[in-house]
Design an enzyme around this catalytic site. Structure first.
Site, mmCIF file in Angstrom:
data_model
loop_
_atom_site.group_PDB
_atom_site.id
_atom_site.type_symbol
_atom_site.label_atom_id
_atom_site.label_comp_id
_atom_site.label_asym_id
_atom_site.label_seq_id
_atom_site.Cartn_x
_atom_site.Cartn_y
_atom_site.Cartn_z
ATOM 1 N N CYS A 146 0.830 -1.213 0.000
ATOM 2 C CA CYS A 146 0.000 0.000 0.000
ATOM 3 C C CYS A 146 0.864 1.263 0.000
ATOM 4 O O CYS A 146 1.563 1.536 0.979
ATOM 5 C CB CYS A 146 -0.910 -0.034 1.226
ATOM 6 S SG CYS A 146 -1.781 1.498 1.558
ATOM 7 N N CYS B 194 -0.041 3.852 2.742
ATOM 8 C CA CYS B 194 0.372 3.342 4.066
ATOM 9 C C CYS B 194 1.825 3.700 4.351
ATOM 10 O O CYS B 194 2.192 3.981 5.495
ATOM 11 C CB CYS B 194 0.216 1.827 4.131
ATOM 12 S SG CYS B 194 -1.474 1.245 3.919
#
Length: 166
Positions: A90, A93
């Site tokens: 991600c 993230c």
């Protein structure tokens, strides 16, 4: 003893006489270093790879190992906990994680941060209804008191943490 002499001679011939500068100086700052010693007139610095970081981030952030660990360190915690559900793949993230760690560290122990990789702990992600990453939960006294999905700037994160701390 002979090994120390050989090492000292080798280091004397290899290491420059200048103190670390540039990238190396930044790597050796904010770390706990082993004592320096003198080898043939040179001060020998430890390798940056062999230093131990002592920043507050290490003290306030932890990775959840499994369900019982989550129960013990998050749900049963007397300190409010920010739970960062993330994934290795991600992109957002990777931006939010360090930003959130920094903001939690600024709270000086009033809140801690648990990191949960959703690929490793799918059961926790399902239990807490994580449908997208990054998802951040605020847990106080075992109850989810706040939640957000997506990336936030530092001001928004600070407001989120202040609300959790109360």
């Amino acid at each position: 003893m002979a090994q120390r002499l050989l090492l000292g001679r080798f280091l004397t011939s290899v290491i420059s006489r200048k103190p670390p500068q540039g990238v190396w100086a930044s790597l050796t700052s904010k770390t706990l270093q082993t004592p320096q010693y003198n080898a043939g007139g040179l001060t020998v610095m430890p390798s940056p790879a062999r230093t131990v970081h002592t920043t507050r981030v290490c003290l306030t952030t932890f990775n959840v190992q499994d369900g019982p660990d989550f129960q013990d360190r998050v749900v049963n915690s007397e300190t409010p906990v920010v739970v960062d559900f993330h994934a290795q793949w991600c992109g957002p993230c990777k931006i939010l994680g360090p930003r959130l760690e920094k903001m939690v560290a600024k709270q000086h122990g009033k809140v801690v941060m648990a990191k949960v990789d959703i690929d490793d702990h799918t059961d926790l992600a399902i239990e807490y209804e994580v449908s997208a990453v990054p998802t951040v939960l605020a847990i106080k006294n075992g109850d989810v008191v706040d939640k957000f999905v997506g990336i936030k700037d530092e001001d928004q994160l600070e407001a989120f943490l202040k609300k959790l701390i109360g």
